[in-house]
Scaffold this motif. Structure first.
Motif, PDB file in Angstrom:
ATOM      1  N   GLU A 182       0.859  -1.179   0.000  1.00  0.00           N
ATOM      2  CA  GLU A 182       0.000   0.000   0.000  1.00  0.00           C
ATOM      3  C   GLU A 182       0.896   1.230   0.000  1.00  0.00           C
ATOM      4  O   GLU A 182       1.815   1.330   0.825  1.00  0.00           O
ATOM      5  CB  GLU A 182      -0.912   0.024   1.227  1.00  0.00           C
ATOM      6  CG  GLU A 182      -2.074  -0.947   1.159  1.00  0.00           C
ATOM      7  CD  GLU A 182      -3.059  -0.747   2.284  1.00  0.00           C
ATOM      8  OE1 GLU A 182      -2.656  -0.192   3.337  1.00  0.00           O
ATOM      9  OE2 GLU A 182      -4.238  -1.115   2.138  1.00  0.00           O
ATOM     10  N   VAL A 183       0.655   2.150  -0.932  1.00  0.00           N
ATOM     11  CA  VAL A 183       1.495   3.333  -1.079  1.00  0.00           C
ATOM     12  C   VAL A 183       0.668   4.576  -0.818  1.00  0.00           C
ATOM     13  O   VAL A 183      -0.567   4.536  -0.754  1.00  0.00           O
ATOM     14  CB  VAL A 183       2.119   3.391  -2.500  1.00  0.00           C
ATOM     15  CG1 VAL A 183       2.988   2.172  -2.746  1.00  0.00           C
ATOM     16  CG2 VAL A 183       1.043   3.498  -3.564  1.00  0.00           C
ATOM     17  N   ASP A 184       1.363   5.697  -0.691  1.00  0.00           N
ATOM     18  CA  ASP A 184       0.710   6.978  -0.422  1.00  0.00           C
ATOM     19  C   ASP A 184      -0.195   7.352  -1.592  1.00  0.00           C
ATOM     20  O   ASP A 184       0.188   7.267  -2.762  1.00  0.00           O
ATOM     21  CB  ASP A 184       1.776   8.048  -0.204  1.00  0.00           C
ATOM     22  CG  ASP A 184       1.173   9.389   0.201  1.00  0.00           C
ATOM     23  OD1 ASP A 184      -0.006   9.405   0.615  1.00  0.00           O
ATOM     24  OD2 ASP A 184       1.866  10.405   0.078  1.00  0.00           O
ATOM     25  N   MET A 185      -1.412   7.799  -1.274  1.00  0.00           N
ATOM     26  CA  MET A 185      -2.389   8.120  -2.307  1.00  0.00           C
ATOM     27  C   MET A 185      -2.324   9.575  -2.773  1.00  0.00           C
ATOM     28  O   MET A 185      -3.009   9.950  -3.723  1.00  0.00           O
ATOM     29  CB  MET A 185      -3.805   7.869  -1.788  1.00  0.00           C
ATOM     30  CG  MET A 185      -4.185   8.719  -0.590  1.00  0.00           C
ATOM     31  SD  MET A 185      -5.948   8.683  -0.206  1.00  0.00           S
ATOM     32  CE  MET A 185      -6.620   9.614  -1.560  1.00  0.00           C
ATOM     33  N   ALA A 186      -1.491  10.398  -2.160  1.00  0.00           N
ATOM     34  CA  ALA A 186      -1.519  11.838  -2.424  1.00  0.00           C
ATOM     35  C   ALA A 186      -1.153  12.151  -3.871  1.00  0.00           C
ATOM     36  O   ALA A 186      -0.081  11.768  -4.349  1.00  0.00           O
ATOM     37  CB  ALA A 186      -0.561  12.564  -1.477  1.00  0.00           C
ATOM     38  N   TYR A 187      -2.047  12.818  -4.571  1.00  0.00           N
ATOM     39  CA  TYR A 187      -1.827  13.380  -5.920  1.00  0.00           C
ATOM     40  C   TYR A 187      -1.505  12.318  -6.979  1.00  0.00           C
ATOM     41  O   TYR A 187      -0.869  12.638  -7.980  1.00  0.00           O
ATOM     42  CB  TYR A 187      -0.715  14.434  -5.889  1.00  0.00           C
ATOM     43  CG  TYR A 187      -0.924  15.506  -4.855  1.00  0.00           C
ATOM     44  CD1 TYR A 187      -1.941  16.440  -4.988  1.00  0.00           C
ATOM     45  CD2 TYR A 187      -0.106  15.564  -3.730  1.00  0.00           C
ATOM     46  CE1 TYR A 187      -2.141  17.415  -4.021  1.00  0.00           C
ATOM     47  CE2 TYR A 187      -0.301  16.543  -2.760  1.00  0.00           C
ATOM     48  CZ  TYR A 187      -1.322  17.469  -2.920  1.00  0.00           C
ATOM     49  OH  TYR A 187      -1.513  18.431  -1.973  1.00  0.00           O
ATOM     50  N   THR A 188      -1.944  11.081  -6.772  1.00  0.00           N
ATOM     51  CA  THR A 188      -1.676  10.074  -7.802  1.00  0.00           C
ATOM     52  C   THR A 188      -2.432  10.362  -9.096  1.00  0.00           C
ATOM     53  O   THR A 188      -1.985   9.959 -10.178  1.00  0.00           O
ATOM     54  CB  THR A 188      -2.068   8.678  -7.297  1.00  0.00           C
ATOM     55  OG1 THR A 188      -3.426   8.700  -6.832  1.00  0.00           O
ATOM     56  CG2 THR A 188      -1.147   8.234  -6.180  1.00  0.00           C
ATOM     57  N   SER A 189      -3.569  11.050  -9.011  1.00  0.00           N
ATOM     58  CA  SER A 189      -4.346  11.355 -10.214  1.00  0.00           C
ATOM     59  C   SER A 189      -3.986  12.703 -10.817  1.00  0.00           C
ATOM     60  O   SER A 189      -4.526  13.063 -11.862  1.00  0.00           O
ATOM     61  CB  SER A 189      -5.844  11.320  -9.893  1.00  0.00           C
ATOM     62  OG  SER A 189      -6.165  12.297  -8.919  1.00  0.00           O
ATOM     63  N   GLN A 190      -3.095  13.478 -10.163  1.00  0.00           N
ATOM     64  CA  GLN A 190      -2.723  14.795 -10.664  1.00  0.00           C
ATOM     65  C   GLN A 190      -1.252  14.877 -11.055  1.00  0.00           C
ATOM     66  O   GLN A 190      -0.828  15.884 -11.626  1.00  0.00           O
ATOM     67  CB  GLN A 190      -3.013  15.864  -9.608  1.00  0.00           C
ATOM     68  CG  GLN A 190      -4.472  15.932  -9.184  1.00  0.00           C
ATOM     69  CD  GLN A 190      -4.699  16.932  -8.066  1.00  0.00           C
ATOM     70  OE1 GLN A 190      -3.843  17.768  -7.780  1.00  0.00           O
ATOM     71  NE2 GLN A 190      -5.855  16.857  -7.427  1.00  0.00           N
ATOM     72  N   ARG A 191      -0.476  13.844 -10.771  1.00  0.00           N
ATOM     73  CA  ARG A 191       0.958  13.867 -11.046  1.00  0.00           C
ATOM     74  C   ARG A 191       1.244  13.246 -12.406  1.00  0.00           C
ATOM     75  O   ARG A 191       0.699  12.210 -12.760  1.00  0.00           O
ATOM     76  CB  ARG A 191       1.715  13.105  -9.956  1.00  0.00           C
ATOM     77  CG  ARG A 191       3.222  13.060 -10.158  1.00  0.00           C
ATOM     78  CD  ARG A 191       3.881  12.206  -9.102  1.00  0.00           C
ATOM     79  NE  ARG A 191       5.320  12.162  -9.293  1.00  0.00           N
ATOM     80  CZ  ARG A 191       5.936  11.310 -10.121  1.00  0.00           C
ATOM     81  NH1 ARG A 191       5.211  10.441 -10.808  1.00  0.00           N
ATOM     82  NH2 ARG A 191       7.247  11.335 -10.252  1.00  0.00           N
ATOM     83  N   CYS A 192       2.131  13.890 -13.162  1.00  0.00           N
ATOM     84  CA  CYS A 192       2.537  13.362 -14.452  1.00  0.00           C
ATOM     85  C   CYS A 192       3.622  12.306 -14.237  1.00  0.00           C
ATOM     86  O   CYS A 192       4.668  12.609 -13.648  1.00  0.00           O
ATOM     87  CB  CYS A 192       3.067  14.474 -15.359  1.00  0.00           C
ATOM     88  SG  CYS A 192       3.698  13.882 -16.947  1.00  0.00           S
ATOM     89  N   PRO A 193       3.435  11.064 -14.694  1.00  0.00           N
ATOM     90  CA  PRO A 193       4.460  10.029 -14.486  1.00  0.00           C
ATOM     91  C   PRO A 193       5.703  10.229 -15.339  1.00  0.00           C
ATOM     92  O   PRO A 193       6.725   9.596 -15.081  1.00  0.00           O
ATOM     93  CB  PRO A 193       3.729   8.734 -14.869  1.00  0.00           C
ATOM     94  CG  PRO A 193       2.649   9.162 -15.790  1.00  0.00           C
ATOM     95  CD  PRO A 193       2.228  10.536 -15.348  1.00  0.00           C
ATOM     96  N   ARG A 194       5.649  11.116 -16.344  1.00  0.00           N
ATOM     97  CA  ARG A 194       6.816  11.331 -17.200  1.00  0.00           C
ATOM     98  C   ARG A 194       7.735  12.404 -16.623  1.00  0.00           C
ATOM     99  O   ARG A 194       8.942  12.173 -16.459  1.00  0.00           O
ATOM    100  CB  ARG A 194       6.386  11.728 -18.609  1.00  0.00           C
ATOM    101  CG  ARG A 194       7.569  12.012 -19.546  1.00  0.00           C
ATOM    102  CD  ARG A 194       7.102  12.686 -20.830  1.00  0.00           C
ATOM    103  NE  ARG A 194       6.327  11.762 -21.664  1.00  0.00           N
ATOM    104  CZ  ARG A 194       5.672  12.147 -22.756  1.00  0.00           C
ATOM    105  NH1 ARG A 194       5.667  13.421 -23.123  1.00  0.00           N
ATOM    106  NH2 ARG A 194       5.010  11.255 -23.474  1.00  0.00           N
ATOM    107  N   CYS A 195       7.189  13.584 -16.327  1.00  0.00           N
ATOM    108  CA  CYS A 195       8.035  14.689 -15.872  1.00  0.00           C
ATOM    109  C   CYS A 195       7.865  15.004 -14.391  1.00  0.00           C
ATOM    110  O   CYS A 195       8.615  15.810 -13.846  1.00  0.00           O
ATOM    111  CB  CYS A 195       7.748  15.944 -16.701  1.00  0.00           C
ATOM    112  SG  CYS A 195       6.084  16.626 -16.470  1.00  0.00           S
ATOM    113  N   GLY A 196       6.866  14.416 -13.734  1.00  0.00           N
ATOM    114  CA  GLY A 196       6.666  14.643 -12.312  1.00  0.00           C
ATOM    115  C   GLY A 196       5.897  15.891 -11.966  1.00  0.00           C
ATOM    116  O   GLY A 196       5.702  16.183 -10.781  1.00  0.00           O
ATOM    117  N   HIS A 197       5.425  16.645 -12.963  1.00  0.00           N
ATOM    118  CA  HIS A 197       4.679  17.871 -12.690  1.00  0.00           C
ATOM    119  C   HIS A 197       3.333  17.515 -12.058  1.00  0.00           C
ATOM    120  O   HIS A 197       2.589  16.688 -12.574  1.00  0.00           O
ATOM    121  CB  HIS A 197       4.459  18.652 -13.990  1.00  0.00           C
ATOM    122  CG  HIS A 197       3.639  19.893 -13.800  1.00  0.00           C
ATOM    123  ND1 HIS A 197       4.053  20.943 -13.019  1.00  0.00           N
ATOM    124  CD2 HIS A 197       2.418  20.248 -14.301  1.00  0.00           C
ATOM    125  CE1 HIS A 197       3.144  21.896 -13.042  1.00  0.00           C
ATOM    126  NE2 HIS A 197       2.139  21.494 -13.814  1.00  0.00           N
TER     127      HIS A 197
END
Length: 246
Positions: A182-197
């Protein structure tokens, strides 16, 4: 009570003979008798995963994996609405037969949702076991207390079976020797997996994701699953790291 005859499958009988622990309970539910036995099964050794499957849980989509597999919840939502209408009709009648039918329907919706979660979790665990990967989910504990919703959304959130799906994934993974995190759920739907923005504007609506910095676009739930997978890769390094010497 001893010597009670019962019927079960051959696999269940083997498990009872080899691993039964303590006493068993004889329970009557809905006019049928069930034998509830506790079995202490040895946990298989957890293998070293080659990668991870990130699972994003939601209301519209019950589960979306980082591989792009989507388990929609629209049929379950329609079933819940249909059950709610039937319950309201029977409650308005108030007759004796209506009360008997309400009693028979008491746990029907719950059993259906449990069956759906079993089917989804079984498929995800089998894919992870076949490909030698682990399973990672978001830690959603306390989400009902943290979010603020409109009145018409509260019923959907209260009946959202995310916790049960996580429990099914956890125990099925443990039974199959699949790593589970189980990992932290914070901003998983708002973070870009390519650049991290990370920005709320990266998700213009519920279904779409588009990074405002690098332009990466795709389905929002799949992007969230990819972020969960990436966090599991980092977390597993700390979980399996050797303890520092004193």
């Amino acid at each position: 009570m001893r010597g009670i005859p019962f019927a079960c499958s051959p696999d269940q009988l083997k498990t009872l003979v080899a691993h039964r622990k303590g006493e068993s309970d004889l329970v009557c539910r809905g006019g049928k008798w069930f034998l509830i036995a506790t079995c202490d099964l040895p946990d298989p050794e957890v293998y070293e995963p080659v990668d991870w499957i990130g699972v994003d849980r939601g209301i519209v989509n019950l589960a979306t994996t980082s591989d792009g597999t989507n388990y929609q919840g629209c049929r379950l939502s329609r079933y819940r609405r249909w059950q709610a209408r039937k319950r309201a009709e029977l409650q308005r009648k108030g007759s004796r037969s209506a009360r008997r039918r309400l009693a028979r329907r008491k746990r029907k919706e719950q059993r259906h949702a449990t069956h759906v979660n079993h089917r989804v979790s079984k498929e995800i665990v089998s894919v992870a076991q076949r490909t030698g990967r682990g399973i990672a989910v978001e830690a959603l504990g306390g989400i009902r207390e943290r979010v603020r919703l409109r009145r018409d959304q509260r019923g959907a959130l209260s009946s959202w079976p995310f916790h049960q799906l996580g429990q099914h994934l956890a125990y099925k993974a443990c039974k199959a020797g699949v790593p589970f995190l189980e990992v932290d759920m914070a901003y998983t739907s708002q973070r870009c997996p390519r650049c991290g923005h990370t920005e709320r504007a990266n998700r213009p609506d519920r279904d779409r994701f588009r990074c405002r910095r690098c332009g990466l676009a795709g389905l929002a739930d799949v992007v969230a699953g990819v972020n969960v997978r990436d966090r599991a890769r980092s977390a597993w390094v700390f979980v399996t790291a050797p303890a520092p010497s004193s």
